[in-house]
Design an enzyme around this catalytic site. Structure first.
Site, PDB file in Angstrom:
ATOM      1  N   SER A   1       0.773  -1.158   0.031  1.00  0.00           N
ATOM      2  CA  SER A   1       0.036  -0.194   0.191  1.00  0.00           C
ATOM      3  C   SER A   1       0.892   1.288   0.051  1.00  0.00           C
ATOM      4  O   SER A   1       1.737   1.080   0.812  1.00  0.00           O
ATOM      5  CB  SER A   1      -1.168   0.389   1.268  1.00  0.00           C
TER       6      SER A   1
ATOM      7  N   LYS B   1      -7.420   2.289  -1.832  1.00  0.00           N
ATOM      8  CA  LYS B   1      -6.920   1.309  -0.981  1.00  0.00           C
ATOM      9  C   LYS B   1      -7.007   2.712  -0.087  1.00  0.00           C
ATOM     10  O   LYS B   1      -7.219   2.514   0.894  1.00  0.00           O
ATOM     11  CB  LYS B   1      -5.908   0.941  -0.883  1.00  0.00           C
TER      12      LYS B   1
ATOM     13  N   LYS C   1       1.070   5.483   8.086  1.00  0.00           N
ATOM     14  CA  LYS C   1       1.822   6.069   6.917  1.00  0.00           C
ATOM     15  C   LYS C   1       1.091   5.756   5.499  1.00  0.00           C
ATOM     16  O   LYS C   1       1.160   6.698   4.920  1.00  0.00           O
ATOM     17  CB  LYS C   1       3.527   4.821   6.242  1.00  0.00           C
TER      18      LYS C   1
HETATM   19  P1  NAD Z   1       5.859  -5.544   7.521  1.00  0.00           P
HETATM   20  O1  NAD Z   1       6.439  -4.986   8.318  1.00  0.00           O
HETATM   21  O2  NAD Z   1       5.462  -6.524   8.148  1.00  0.00           O
HETATM   22  O3  NAD Z   1       6.600  -6.758   6.364  1.00  0.00           O
HETATM   23  C1  NAD Z   1       7.131  -6.482   5.451  1.00  0.00           C
HETATM   24  C2  NAD Z   1       8.430  -6.925   4.910  1.00  0.00           C
HETATM   25  O4  NAD Z   1       8.598  -6.322   3.934  1.00  0.00           O
HETATM   26  C3  NAD Z   1       9.265  -7.470   6.026  1.00  0.00           C
HETATM   27  O5  NAD Z   1       9.944  -8.592   6.477  1.00  0.00           O
HETATM   28  C4  NAD Z   1      10.499  -6.419   5.192  1.00  0.00           C
HETATM   29  O6  NAD Z   1      12.397  -7.089   5.444  1.00  0.00           O
HETATM   30  C5  NAD Z   1      10.790  -6.518   4.104  1.00  0.00           C
HETATM   31  N1  NAD Z   1      11.227  -5.437   3.209  1.00  0.00           N
HETATM   32  C6  NAD Z   1      11.141  -4.016   3.011  1.00  0.00           C
HETATM   33  N2  NAD Z   1      11.577  -3.385   2.128  1.00  0.00           N
HETATM   34  C7  NAD Z   1      12.503  -4.300   1.753  1.00  0.00           C
HETATM   35  C8  NAD Z   1      13.198  -4.540   0.076  1.00  0.00           C
HETATM   36  N3  NAD Z   1      13.541  -3.506  -0.053  1.00  0.00           N
HETATM   37  N4  NAD Z   1      13.976  -5.811  -0.029  1.00  0.00           N
HETATM   38  C9  NAD Z   1      13.340  -6.853   0.556  1.00  0.00           C
HETATM   39  N5  NAD Z   1      12.422  -6.863   1.456  1.00  0.00           N
HETATM   40  C10 NAD Z   1      11.573  -5.579   2.158  1.00  0.00           C
HETATM   41  O7  NAD Z   1       4.589  -5.163   6.538  1.00  0.00           O
HETATM   42  P2  NAD Z   1       3.196  -6.124   6.324  1.00  0.00           P
HETATM   43  O8  NAD Z   1       1.786  -5.803   7.641  1.00  0.00           O
HETATM   44  O9  NAD Z   1       2.857  -7.383   5.651  1.00  0.00           O
HETATM   45  O10 NAD Z   1       2.480  -4.816   5.233  1.00  0.00           O
HETATM   46  C11 NAD Z   1       3.223  -5.024   3.865  1.00  0.00           C
HETATM   47  C12 NAD Z   1       2.422  -4.221   3.872  1.00  0.00           C
HETATM   48  O11 NAD Z   1       0.727  -4.824   3.143  1.00  0.00           O
HETATM   49  C13 NAD Z   1       2.346  -2.571   3.443  1.00  0.00           C
HETATM   50  O12 NAD Z   1       2.191  -1.291   3.286  1.00  0.00           O
HETATM   51  C14 NAD Z   1       1.018  -2.878   4.299  1.00  0.00           C
HETATM   52  O13 NAD Z   1       0.307  -1.180   4.586  1.00  0.00           O
HETATM   53  C15 NAD Z   1       0.370  -3.222   3.304  1.00  0.00           C
HETATM   54  N6  NAD Z   1      -1.173  -4.277   4.423  1.00  0.00           N
HETATM   55  C16 NAD Z   1      -0.673  -4.775   5.319  1.00  0.00           C
HETATM   56  C17 NAD Z   1      -1.810  -5.227   6.476  1.00  0.00           C
HETATM   57  C18 NAD Z   1      -1.929  -5.890   7.752  1.00  0.00           C
HETATM   58  O14 NAD Z   1      -2.624  -6.437   8.356  1.00  0.00           O
HETATM   59  N7  NAD Z   1      -1.193  -6.041   8.001  1.00  0.00           N
HETATM   60  C19 NAD Z   1      -3.106  -5.045   5.466  1.00  0.00           C
HETATM   61  C20 NAD Z   1      -3.711  -4.641   4.518  1.00  0.00           C
HETATM   62  C21 NAD Z   1      -2.259  -4.156   3.857  1.00  0.00           C
END
Ligand code: NAD
Length: 296
Positions: free
Chosen positions: A96, A172, A240
């Site tokens: 997102s 979103k 964010k």
């Molecule tokens: P998270 O922080 O748990 O996971 C993100 C992962 O990306 C981490 O493991 C990090 O090490 C990795 N990462 C970051 N930069 C990187 C790079 N350059 N190369 C490789 N790996 C990299 O986050 P999340 O909760 O899984 O969320 C991910 C996305 O999904 C976000 O944009 C969030 O807004 C969206 N989202 C999350 C949820 C939720 O409930 N957690 C729900 C809907 C949408």
């Protein structure tokens, strides 16, 4: 079709595992070799060595990282997807991020011969595990049609929101505004009821089936009453999204009064040690002012 998966966090790891379960060959990579990365490799993913290595072994790369700078780093940074991309590589960015950033990253990709679609999701970890996410897609319809089958593995609602890159992320943002304001409304209303001496469980039972009831109420109010603020979706990630919504609204001239109020509550919570709590912890903003907890 060979799939690359980058970003194995709360959401990415179960999504990657669902693709493996569906029989796809997946090369996975995360910035750090964390427990999620390990579990995806144990589930059958090829262990990628870098984002470039993922691209070199894939026809399409899915990204699920936190925000725009992370997408930029993963694609264009050293050892990034662009370095390893074979001609004709496609990217589905399911993170997102801000719609304008999404558009400009897609334009940069296009210049490097990579087609990109944005496909952020709603539904959180439980729906990522079940493969029942809502997926909002932006970008060329041909790309959407090409990967609809893959997205159907991850979500139960997969909608093409527009041909323009960033259209999915715009939808979103709308989703995130509605969720944040809905949680804040629940927090304010339940705090009022408890301060007036009514059992919150009775409030919930009485109103959840009426017009005030919502998916957000059913997901978040029980967490509030159980004092369970384990994420789920972290306050910091929602800040964010609201910052991206405010920037976008300011650019367009859309009044963002309600969003800015809830963004300030979340910012206060971040400054007071709650940034890693689930966003249902908006309730704590009220509780710290009143000294009265909403609990069963
Ligand atoms: P998270 O922080 O748990 O996971 C993100 C992962 O990306 C981490 O493991 C990090 O090490 C990795 N990462 C970051 N930069 C990187 C790079 N350059 N190369 C490789 N790996 C990299 O986050 P999340 O909760 O899984 O969320 C991910 C996305 O999904 C976000 O944009 C969030 O807004 C969206 N989202 C999350 C949820 C939720 O409930 N957690 C729900 C809907 C949408």
């Amino acid at each position: 079709m060979k799939i690359g998966f980058i970003g194995l966090g709360v959401m990415g790891a179960p999504m990657c595992k669902n693709l493996l379960k569906a029989g796809y060959e997946v090369t996975a990579f995360n910035r750090s070799f964390n427990a999620n990365f390990e579990s995806c490799v144990a589930a059958g993913a090829r262990k990628g060595l870098s984002n470039a290595d993922v691209a070199a072994h894939s026809d399409v790369v899915i990204l699920m990282v936190p925000n725009s700078p992370n997408v930029e780093a993963a694609v264009f940074g050293p050892g990034g997807v662009a370095e390893g991309a074979k001609p004709g590589l496609d990217i589905i960015d399911m993170s997102s991020i801000a719609p304008l950033a999404s558009k400009s990253i897609a334009e940069r990709c296009e210049k490097a011969g990579i087609h990109m679609m944005d496909a952020p999701v709603s539904g959180g970890e439980p729906k990522a595990i079940d493969g029942t996410l809502s997926i909002m897609c932006g970008g060329p319809k041909e790309l959407f049609d090409k990967y609809k089958e893959v997205l159907d593995v991850l979500g139960s609602s997969v909608v093409h929101c527009g041909d323009v890159n960033g259209a999915g992320n715009t939808v979103k943002l709308a989703n995130q505004i509605i969720v944040a304001l809905n949680i804040a409304a629940c927090a304010e209303a339940f705090e009022l009821a408890v301060m007036a001496g009514v059992d919150p469980q009775k409030v919930y039972e009485a109103i959840r089936g009426g017009l005030a009831g919502s998916t957000v109420m059913d997901a978040k109010v029980p967490m509030m009453m159980d004092r369970n603020f384990k994420p789920g979706f972290r306050i910091d990630l929602h800040i964010k999204d609201l910052n991206n919504a405010l920037d976008t609204g300011h650019g367009l001239g859309t009044p963002m009064l309600l969003t800015s109020a809830v963004q300030e509550m979340m910012q206060w919570l971040h400054n007071n040690g709650c940034g890693s709590d689930d966003h249902s912890a908006i309730l704590k903003y009220y509780e710290r002012i009143t000294g009265v907890e909403v609990k069963k």
